[in-house]
Design an enzyme around this catalytic site. Sequence first.
Site, PDB file in Angstrom:
ATOM      1  N   LYS A 180      51.692  23.902  32.472  1.00 47.59           N
ATOM      2  CA  LYS A 180      52.570  24.817  33.205  1.00 47.59           C
ATOM      3  C   LYS A 180      51.649  25.745  34.027  1.00 47.59           C
ATOM      4  O   LYS A 180      51.080  26.709  33.509  1.00 47.59           O
ATOM      5  CB  LYS A 180      53.428  25.638  32.220  1.00 47.59           C
ATOM      6  CG  LYS A 180      54.442  26.527  32.896  1.00 47.59           C
ATOM      7  CD  LYS A 180      53.843  27.895  33.148  1.00 47.59           C
ATOM      8  CE  LYS A 180      54.712  28.834  33.900  1.00 47.59           C
ATOM      9  NZ  LYS A 180      54.541  28.761  35.358  1.00 47.59           N
ATOM     10  N   GLY A 233      45.352  34.324  31.510  1.00 49.59           N
ATOM     11  CA  GLY A 233      46.211  35.160  32.341  1.00 49.59           C
ATOM     12  C   GLY A 233      46.111  36.606  31.901  1.00 49.59           C
ATOM     13  O   GLY A 233      45.065  37.053  31.425  1.00 49.59           O
ATOM     14  N   SER A 234      47.224  37.324  32.034  1.00 48.34           N
ATOM     15  CA  SER A 234      47.182  38.766  31.773  1.00 48.34           C
ATOM     16  C   SER A 234      47.156  39.043  30.275  1.00 48.34           C
ATOM     17  O   SER A 234      47.590  38.236  29.447  1.00 48.34           O
ATOM     18  CB  SER A 234      48.403  39.433  32.406  1.00 48.34           C
ATOM     19  OG  SER A 234      49.572  38.964  31.785  1.00 48.34           O
ATOM     20  N   VAL A 237      50.920  39.148  28.748  1.00 45.86           N
ATOM     21  CA  VAL A 237      51.545  37.846  28.475  1.00 45.86           C
ATOM     22  C   VAL A 237      50.725  37.094  27.426  1.00 45.86           C
ATOM     23  O   VAL A 237      51.279  36.452  26.532  1.00 45.86           O
ATOM     24  CB  VAL A 237      51.700  37.023  29.776  1.00 45.86           C
ATOM     25  CG1 VAL A 237      52.207  35.622  29.472  1.00 45.86           C
ATOM     26  CG2 VAL A 237      52.653  37.717  30.729  1.00 45.86           C
ATOM     27  N   GLY A 238      49.404  37.213  27.509  1.00 43.96           N
ATOM     28  CA  GLY A 238      48.550  36.527  26.529  1.00 43.96           C
ATOM     29  C   GLY A 238      48.919  36.906  25.105  1.00 43.96           C
ATOM     30  O   GLY A 238      49.077  36.051  24.229  1.00 43.96           O
ATOM     31  N   GLU A 255      42.594  33.575  26.961  1.00 46.65           N
ATOM     32  CA  GLU A 255      41.566  34.229  27.773  1.00 46.65           C
ATOM     33  C   GLU A 255      42.290  35.211  28.668  1.00 46.65           C
ATOM     34  O   GLU A 255      43.152  34.820  29.450  1.00 46.65           O
ATOM     35  CB  GLU A 255      40.788  33.199  28.610  1.00 46.65           C
ATOM     36  CG  GLU A 255      39.793  32.387  27.807  1.00 46.65           C
ATOM     37  CD  GLU A 255      38.819  33.226  26.993  1.00 46.65           C
ATOM     38  OE1 GLU A 255      38.500  34.372  27.403  1.00 46.65           O
ATOM     39  OE2 GLU A 255      38.391  32.750  25.935  1.00 46.65           O
ATOM     40  N   CYS A 289      38.522  37.063  36.335  1.00 44.20           N
ATOM     41  CA  CYS A 289      38.454  37.877  35.123  1.00 44.20           C
ATOM     42  C   CYS A 289      37.026  38.323  34.856  1.00 44.20           C
ATOM     43  O   CYS A 289      36.795  39.272  34.125  1.00 44.20           O
ATOM     44  CB  CYS A 289      39.035  37.134  33.941  1.00 44.20           C
ATOM     45  SG  CYS A 289      38.220  35.589  33.649  1.00 44.20           S
ATOM     46  N   GLU A 390      42.227  46.690  34.244  1.00 48.19           N
ATOM     47  CA  GLU A 390      41.835  45.589  35.126  1.00 48.19           C
ATOM     48  C   GLU A 390      42.634  45.690  36.435  1.00 48.19           C
ATOM     49  O   GLU A 390      43.858  45.724  36.420  1.00 48.19           O
ATOM     50  CB  GLU A 390      42.134  44.245  34.443  1.00 48.19           C
ATOM     51  CG  GLU A 390      41.677  43.070  35.271  1.00 48.19           C
ATOM     52  CD  GLU A 390      41.842  41.726  34.561  1.00 48.19           C
ATOM     53  OE1 GLU A 390      42.947  41.447  34.048  1.00 48.19           O
ATOM     54  OE2 GLU A 390      40.858  40.962  34.531  1.00 48.19           O
TER      55      GLU A 390
HETATM   56  N1  LIG Z   1      42.111  36.492  32.950  1.00 52.86           N
HETATM   57  C1  LIG Z   1      42.438  35.986  34.084  1.00 52.86           C
HETATM   58  O1  LIG Z   1      41.758  35.106  34.556  1.00 52.86           O
HETATM   59  C2  LIG Z   1      43.653  36.432  34.782  1.00 52.86           C
HETATM   60  C3  LIG Z   1      44.128  37.722  34.654  1.00 52.86           C
HETATM   61  N2  LIG Z   1      45.230  38.094  35.309  1.00 52.86           N
HETATM   62  C4  LIG Z   1      45.657  39.486  35.186  1.00 52.86           C
HETATM   63  O2  LIG Z   1      47.043  39.517  35.052  1.00 52.86           O
HETATM   64  C5  LIG Z   1      47.640  40.304  36.071  1.00 52.86           C
HETATM   65  C6  LIG Z   1      49.000  39.739  36.411  1.00 52.86           C
HETATM   66  O3  LIG Z   1      48.887  38.390  36.868  1.00 52.86           O
HETATM   67  P1  LIG Z   1      50.045  37.351  36.537  1.00 52.86           P
HETATM   68  O4  LIG Z   1      49.995  36.183  37.392  1.00 52.86           O
HETATM   69  O5  LIG Z   1      51.331  38.097  36.532  1.00 52.86           O
HETATM   70  O6  LIG Z   1      49.610  36.896  35.079  1.00 52.86           O
HETATM   71  P2  LIG Z   1      50.515  36.276  33.958  1.00 52.86           P
HETATM   72  O7  LIG Z   1      49.846  36.520  32.664  1.00 52.86           O
HETATM   73  O8  LIG Z   1      51.908  36.709  34.132  1.00 52.86           O
HETATM   74  O9  LIG Z   1      50.472  34.706  34.309  1.00 52.86           O
HETATM   75  C7  LIG Z   1      49.620  33.760  33.727  1.00 52.86           C
HETATM   76  C8  LIG Z   1      50.412  32.520  33.357  1.00 52.86           C
HETATM   77  O10 LIG Z   1      51.343  32.828  32.324  1.00 52.86           O
HETATM   78  C9  LIG Z   1      52.659  32.439  32.735  1.00 52.86           C
HETATM   79  N3  LIG Z   1      53.631  33.298  32.083  1.00 52.86           N
HETATM   80  C10 LIG Z   1      54.277  34.391  32.577  1.00 52.86           C
HETATM   81  N4  LIG Z   1      55.133  34.885  31.654  1.00 52.86           N
HETATM   82  C11 LIG Z   1      55.026  34.110  30.561  1.00 52.86           C
HETATM   83  C12 LIG Z   1      55.624  34.123  29.276  1.00 52.86           C
HETATM   84  N5  LIG Z   1      56.540  35.024  28.910  1.00 52.86           N
HETATM   85  N6  LIG Z   1      55.261  33.193  28.373  1.00 52.86           N
HETATM   86  C13 LIG Z   1      54.327  32.264  28.688  1.00 52.86           C
HETATM   87  N7  LIG Z   1      53.746  32.186  29.894  1.00 52.86           N
HETATM   88  C14 LIG Z   1      54.072  33.095  30.824  1.00 52.86           C
HETATM   89  C15 LIG Z   1      52.607  32.559  34.240  1.00 52.86           C
HETATM   90  O11 LIG Z   1      53.642  31.834  34.863  1.00 52.86           O
HETATM   91  P3  LIG Z   1      54.228  32.325  36.292  1.00 52.86           P
HETATM   92  O12 LIG Z   1      53.085  32.519  37.196  1.00 52.86           O
HETATM   93  O13 LIG Z   1      55.069  31.211  36.718  1.00 52.86           O
HETATM   94  O14 LIG Z   1      54.934  33.607  36.011  1.00 52.86           O
HETATM   95  C16 LIG Z   1      51.237  31.956  34.514  1.00 52.86           C
HETATM   96  O15 LIG Z   1      51.297  30.554  34.426  1.00 52.86           O
HETATM   97  C17 LIG Z   1      46.626  40.274  37.186  1.00 52.86           C
HETATM   98  O16 LIG Z   1      46.754  41.373  38.009  1.00 52.86           O
HETATM   99  C18 LIG Z   1      45.341  40.294  36.417  1.00 52.86           C
HETATM  100  O17 LIG Z   1      45.017  41.592  36.035  1.00 52.86           O
HETATM  101  C19 LIG Z   1      45.935  37.198  36.086  1.00 52.86           C
HETATM  102  C20 LIG Z   1      45.519  35.929  36.258  1.00 52.86           C
HETATM  103  C21 LIG Z   1      44.310  35.453  35.634  1.00 52.86           C
HETATM  104  O1  LIG Z   2      33.696  33.522  36.901  1.00 55.58           O
HETATM  105  C1  LIG Z   2      34.172  32.385  36.801  1.00 55.58           C
HETATM  106  O2  LIG Z   2      33.662  31.422  37.344  1.00 55.58           O
HETATM  107  C2  LIG Z   2      35.391  32.140  35.953  1.00 55.58           C
HETATM  108  C3  LIG Z   2      36.334  33.279  35.963  1.00 55.58           C
HETATM  109  C4  LIG Z   2      37.541  33.040  35.145  1.00 55.58           C
HETATM  110  O3  LIG Z   2      37.534  32.315  34.200  1.00 55.58           O
HETATM  111  C5  LIG Z   2      38.784  33.703  35.494  1.00 55.58           C
HETATM  112  O4  LIG Z   2      38.812  34.528  36.391  1.00 55.58           O
HETATM  113  O5  LIG Z   2      39.803  33.402  34.851  1.00 55.58           O
END
Ligand SMILES: NC(=O)C1=CN([C@@H]2O[C@H](COP(=O)(O)OP(=O)(O)OC[C@H]3O[C@@H](n4cnc5c(N)ncnc54)[C@H](OP(=O)(O)O)[C@@H]3O)[C@@H](O)[C@H]2O)C=CC1
Ligand SMILES: O=C(O)CCC(=O)C(=O)O
Length: 489
Positions: A180, A233-234, A237-238, A255, A289, A390
């Site tokens: 997903k 992801g965030s 949600v994580g 992560e 990240c 962040e």
């Molecule tokens: N560590 C990292 O690499 C990342 C960190 N972030 C951080 O998160 C913030 C928000 O980004 P955002 O895209 O909203 O991140 P999210 O955590 O919302 O999204 C990450 C993934 O989780 C999915 N998701 C959303 N809600 C749920 C849920 N309830 N249960 C399971 N999966 C879900 C999203 O789907 P969908 O997109 O369809 O909602 C997407 O596939 C950023 O500003 C940043 O700070 C974001 C991305 C990567």
């Molecule tokens: O720095 C990288 O190459 C990976 C970063 C990463 O895993 C992320 O932003 O989610």
Amino acid sequence: MVTKTDVKTFLNFVNGSWVKSSNSEVSASINPANRNEIVGYVQKSPVEDLNAAVEAAKVAQKSWGKLSGAERGAFLFKVADILESRVDEIAETMTREMGKTFPEAKGETARGVAILRYYAGEGMRKVGDVIPSTDSGALMFTNRTPLGVVGVITPWNFPVAIPIWKMAPALIYGNAVVLKPAQEVAVTAAKVIECFEEANFPSGVVNLVTGSGSVIGQGLTDHPDVNGITFTGSDTVGKQVGQGALARGAKYQLEMGGKNPVIVAEDADLDLAVEATISGGLRSTGQKCTATSRVIVHGSVYETFKEKLVSKVQEITVGNGMQEGIWMGPCASENQLNTVLSYIEKGKEEGATLLVGGNRYVDADCADGFYVEPTVFEDVTNDMTIAQEEIFGPVLALIKVDTMDEAIKVANDVQFGLSASIFTTNIQKMLHFIEDMEAGLVRVNAESAGVELQAPFGGMKQSSSHSREQGQAAIEFFTSIKTVFVKGS
Ligand SMILES: NC(=O)C1=CN([C@@H]2O[C@H](COP(=O)(O)OP(=O)(O)OC[C@H]3O[C@@H](n4cnc5c(N)ncnc54)[C@H](OP(=O)(O)O)[C@@H]3O)[C@@H](O)[C@H]2O)C=CC1
Ligand SMILES: O=C(O)CCC(=O)C(=O)O
């Protein structure tokens, strides 16, 4: 005017076939460089479609898990070749869908190819150990079994590399997967899955279901037949995903965020430190990240470092990542742009001083895109929001310190612990940093971003679920250890 000519609709991939969502709903994936351009339509699936994918994966995993590692590896080698032959096309889709520059997108897609080959090779490597038994007539050893069905939930910032660094190890160790992806990058994800289809993976081993996180992501988290969930992801949600998985006894791996510091010591090579701070902090528009977000600088070199940094940041060219000569593209979405702008406002309100940037960027052809100027603050104290949360945008916060002890104290004074760098030529300072920095990735005289696929990757504190991805560490999540004791009768 919305550009709709020849816009393709991308389907779900379930049990070896491309299928429409059962409710026939789609959403448009738009180009953050120009909100009027639709990159593709993707399915906005209901949970029933996810259930069908999980069911297919559960059935397919039984025979996939019985293949030898070498046989599974052969499939991954094929996907790698196919992805390699489509690098330009898939990288262009990535740039159009989430904004990172074309050279960066190409680099990421090539990294996906390398990851696939690395895990294809893992199919031929050892998976267990022989452990001496206290019984001299017995043989004791460990073996590994796949988890079963793995749910892969991925973000928009690395639309090729992250799905691949989760799916490739899941598959090589005998699991079936349901991906997903973030809805913002679902077109790129569909093209990656096309490569798996072309490699003739057995039906049901690899599935793609697109839709909203709250329906499909949550559905994977809650599904009783999903044995493991890997998420990037965030933070919010994580933790929700982790709690959901734990509640039903599934394995999970998270992560999440980072608030990564760079320390610039008084003996640092300042030009190198400036280059690395800019590259680590502002490449991919700061949406990593591992991006540098806090720059902790010794007072004796602070003014010189600041001058050099500001002058280089002012040279950054912002614009559409498909154009040559552009160094920094837009934020990936309007939401992300608004988040970054609100953090910049917060920085100003809380008393930080803006040195450069700080605004939405609307010059030239950028008015319809989600651009923000590369931004540097000074007079930042550790209690400010921009020093703690962040931002995930091109914003650097300069913090002045007087000693190395203070630098490390400030660097550690956040909830996250993903990556950290130091710039110094002094071995004592390097060792102090390596020992005392609370981060999963510590880097000396190198930028905070930049993960090598063959090394373990993950964070301390609130940055992860304390597990590690990539390299050989991946086997720990994607398999269960079975301890075998054999005694001749
Ligand atoms: N560590 C990292 O690499 C990342 C960190 N972030 C951080 O998160 C913030 C928000 O980004 P955002 O895209 O909203 O991140 P999210 O955590 O919302 O999204 C990450 C993934 O989780 C999915 N998701 C959303 N809600 C749920 C849920 N309830 N249960 C399971 N999966 C879900 C999203 O789907 P969908 O997109 O369809 O909602 C997407 O596939 C950023 O500003 C940043 O700070 C974001 C991305 C990567
Ligand atoms: O720095 C990288 O190459 C990976 C970063 C990463 O895993 C992320 O932003 O989610």
